[in-house]
Design an enzyme around this catalytic site. Structure first.
Site, PDB file in Angstrom:
ATOM      1  N   ARG A   1      55.023  54.442  75.247  1.00  0.00           N
ATOM      2  CA  ARG A   1      54.046  54.286  76.330  1.00  0.00           C
ATOM      3  C   ARG A   1      54.208  55.523  77.222  1.00  0.00           C
ATOM      4  O   ARG A   1      55.077  55.564  78.087  1.00  0.00           O
ATOM      5  CB  ARG A   1      54.320  53.001  77.112  1.00  0.00           C
ATOM      6  CG  ARG A   1      54.147  51.732  76.267  1.00  0.00           C
ATOM      7  CD  ARG A   1      54.102  50.511  77.131  1.00  0.00           C
ATOM      8  NE  ARG A   1      54.221  49.270  76.377  1.00  0.00           N
ATOM      9  CZ  ARG A   1      53.207  48.655  75.774  1.00  0.00           C
ATOM     10  NH1 ARG A   1      52.003  49.176  75.814  1.00  0.00           N
ATOM     11  NH2 ARG A   1      53.391  47.514  75.135  1.00  0.00           N
TER      12      ARG A   1
ATOM     13  N   ASP B   1      46.667  42.611  71.276  1.00  0.00           N
ATOM     14  CA  ASP B   1      46.001  41.877  72.363  1.00  0.00           C
ATOM     15  C   ASP B   1      44.506  41.639  72.121  1.00  0.00           C
ATOM     16  O   ASP B   1      43.916  40.763  72.745  1.00  0.00           O
ATOM     17  CB  ASP B   1      46.177  42.628  73.693  1.00  0.00           C
ATOM     18  CG  ASP B   1      47.604  42.530  74.205  1.00  0.00           C
ATOM     19  OD1 ASP B   1      48.358  41.683  73.694  1.00  0.00           O
ATOM     20  OD2 ASP B   1      47.963  43.294  75.112  1.00  0.00           O
TER      21      ASP B   1
ATOM     22  N   GLY C   1      50.792  38.538  75.345  1.00  0.00           N
ATOM     23  CA  GLY C   1      49.501  38.726  76.010  1.00  0.00           C
ATOM     24  C   GLY C   1      49.718  38.807  77.504  1.00  0.00           C
ATOM     25  O   GLY C   1      49.727  37.795  78.188  1.00  0.00           O
TER      26      GLY C   1
ATOM     27  N   GLU D   1      51.936  34.897  77.796  1.00  0.00           N
ATOM     28  CA  GLU D   1      53.045  35.277  78.693  1.00  0.00           C
ATOM     29  C   GLU D   1      52.586  35.766  80.071  1.00  0.00           C
ATOM     30  O   GLU D   1      53.316  35.634  81.044  1.00  0.00           O
ATOM     31  CB  GLU D   1      53.916  36.354  78.033  1.00  0.00           C
ATOM     32  CG  GLU D   1      53.150  37.636  77.827  1.00  0.00           C
ATOM     33  CD  GLU D   1      53.917  38.723  77.093  1.00  0.00           C
ATOM     34  OE1 GLU D   1      55.137  38.658  76.991  1.00  0.00           O
ATOM     35  OE2 GLU D   1      53.243  39.651  76.625  1.00  0.00           O
TER      36      GLU D   1
ATOM     37  N   HIS E   1      58.636  39.301  71.332  1.00  0.00           N
ATOM     38  CA  HIS E   1      58.260  40.390  70.425  1.00  0.00           C
ATOM     39  C   HIS E   1      58.221  39.984  68.954  1.00  0.00           C
ATOM     40  O   HIS E   1      57.755  40.769  68.123  1.00  0.00           O
ATOM     41  CB  HIS E   1      59.196  41.584  70.629  1.00  0.00           C
ATOM     42  CG  HIS E   1      58.948  42.267  71.943  1.00  0.00           C
ATOM     43  ND1 HIS E   1      59.443  41.777  73.122  1.00  0.00           N
ATOM     44  CD2 HIS E   1      58.233  43.376  72.253  1.00  0.00           C
ATOM     45  CE1 HIS E   1      59.049  42.567  74.117  1.00  0.00           C
ATOM     46  NE2 HIS E   1      58.316  43.540  73.616  1.00  0.00           N
TER      47      HIS E   1
HETATM   48  O1  F6P Z   1      51.042  45.838  73.029  1.00  0.00           O
HETATM   49  C1  F6P Z   1      50.584  44.755  73.724  1.00  0.00           C
HETATM   50  C2  F6P Z   1      51.755  43.877  74.106  1.00  0.00           C
HETATM   51  O2  F6P Z   1      52.408  43.426  72.950  1.00  0.00           O
HETATM   52  C3  F6P Z   1      51.363  42.717  74.983  1.00  0.00           C
HETATM   53  O3  F6P Z   1      50.890  41.592  74.297  1.00  0.00           O
HETATM   54  C4  F6P Z   1      52.672  42.455  75.679  1.00  0.00           C
HETATM   55  O4  F6P Z   1      52.460  41.792  76.902  1.00  0.00           O
HETATM   56  C5  F6P Z   1      53.228  43.831  75.882  1.00  0.00           C
HETATM   57  O5  F6P Z   1      52.686  44.632  74.863  1.00  0.00           O
HETATM   58  C6  F6P Z   1      54.731  43.921  75.836  1.00  0.00           C
HETATM   59  O6  F6P Z   1      55.085  45.241  76.069  1.00  0.00           O
HETATM   60  P1  F6P Z   1      56.519  45.841  75.754  1.00  0.00           P
HETATM   61  O7  F6P Z   1      56.697  45.840  74.276  1.00  0.00           O
HETATM   62  O8  F6P Z   1      56.455  47.209  76.323  1.00  0.00           O
HETATM   63  O9  F6P Z   1      57.490  44.923  76.415  1.00  0.00           O
END
Ligand code: F6P
Length: 323
Positions: free
Chosen positions: A72, A127, A170, A222, A253
């Site tokens: 990210r 998502d 989500g 979530e 995850h």
């Molecule tokens: O990529 C989307 C997502 O999986 C969302 O559903 C979730 O809320 C978020 O990423 C989690 O992000 P990370 O993996 O950075 O914790």
């Protein structure tokens, strides 16, 4: 067009590898050289790119995650970051970029496109909240992983007459919870778009028992205002009056990992090939998605930063079916 770069960005999604494979092989079929950037936009900024040959993308169609790595990236949102990335692409004489990712990633790709660089986006996020496509790569797998958990919890829930709450992924979008909830026959579905008060969740679960059901399942995204933790706290505080126990399973995850479904692999293959085909025709600045079963291209500037709304009719349908 002679040289293109590919990257995967943001949260990984099952099917990203199939999209890497498809874009690479479709581009090679055009006679182009292909480069993969490591860890999303970070790889562009660090000039961390390597050639991708047809054999390099062999044996990955069935693998979840992304062999290119993802991140990210914050820097790409700043104009200085984009200037650095574009300078690296220019030095390597790369003519176009294909970005496989979700909302944040395609917002960045639209900024690069706005600055004049030929970019194509491929809609990929579990998502399914990207504007310009009915469905994104990865969401079918994520819904099915959530559904399997619901089905498994239903068997143990029925045996002990317990209520179960399943929290799925989500942060801003309840699509996975909604679809898995409908497919899994959930009594209650809670999404960020449609908050449900804890006492309403409790009442609907209680009502399921009162109607003679042996199980009661709530599916919660979530990012909902009352997430699993908040709902559990309410149940703990009111257990005496509610008259049943609640168990919580947070999938986290797990929802994003694992083997992509056939649907996600085929979608990724179609979108990847279409992105290359359109670049070859001289098009650029488009997001590749699916509408009414057909591959469609939406201008990145139209889709960037716009979330696709959840279909509230489906929430109503779920409520009728939960009777
Ligand atoms: O990529 C989307 C997502 O999986 C969302 O559903 C979730 O809320 C978020 O990423 C989690 O992000 P990370 O993996 O950075 O914790």
């Amino acid at each position: 067009m002679q040289r293109i770069a590919i990257l995967t960005s943001g949260g990984d999604a099952p099917g990203m590898n199939a999209a890497i494979r498809a874009t690479t092989r479709a581009a090679i079929a055009q006679g182009w050289d292909v480069f993969g950037a490591r860890n999303g936009y970070d790889g562009l900024l660090a000039d961390d790119l390597s050639p991708l040959l047809a054999r390099d993308v062999g044996g990955i169609i069935q693998r979840g995650g992304t062999v290119l790595g993802s991140a990210r990236c914050v820097e790409i949102r700043e104009s200085a970051g984009r200037a650095k990335a574009l300078a690296n692409l220019a030095r390597r004489k790369i003519d176009a970029l294909i970005v496989i990712g979700g909302n944040g990633s395609q917002t960045a790709s639209s900024l690069l496109a706005k600055e004049g660089f030929p970019v194509m986006g491929i809609a990929s996020t579990i998502d399914n909240d990207l504007y310009g496509t009915d469905v994104t790569i990865g969401v079918d797998t994520a819904v099915n992983v959530t559904l399997e958990a619901i089905d498994r919890l239903r068997t143990t829930g029925s045996s002990l007459q317990r209520a179960f709450l399943v929290e799925t992924m989500g942060r801003n979008c309840g699509y996975i919870a909604l679809m898995a909830g409908i497919a899994g026959g959930a009594e209650v579905i809670v999404t960020p778009e449609h908050p449900v008060e804890p006492q309403v969740v409790a009442a609907r679960l209680r009502a399921a028992y009162d109607r003679g059901k042996t199980h009661a399942i709530a599916v919660v995204a979530e990012g909902s205002h009352h997430d699993a933790e908040a709902l559990l706290q309410h149940f703990d505080e009111h257990q005496d009056t509610l008259g049943f126990e609640l168990r919580v399973t947070r999938l986290g995850h797990v929802v994003r990992g694992g083997v992509p479904t056939a649907f996600d692999r085929v979608l990724a293959t179609r979108l990847g090939a279409a992105a290359v085909e359109r670049l070859a025709r001289g098009e650029k600045g488009m997001l590749m998605g699916l509408s009414g079963g057909e591959v469609v291209a939406t201008p990145l500037e139209e889709s960037a930063g716009r979330a696709k709304p959840l279909d509230m009719n489906l929430l109503d349908l779920a409520r009728v079916m939960a009777q």
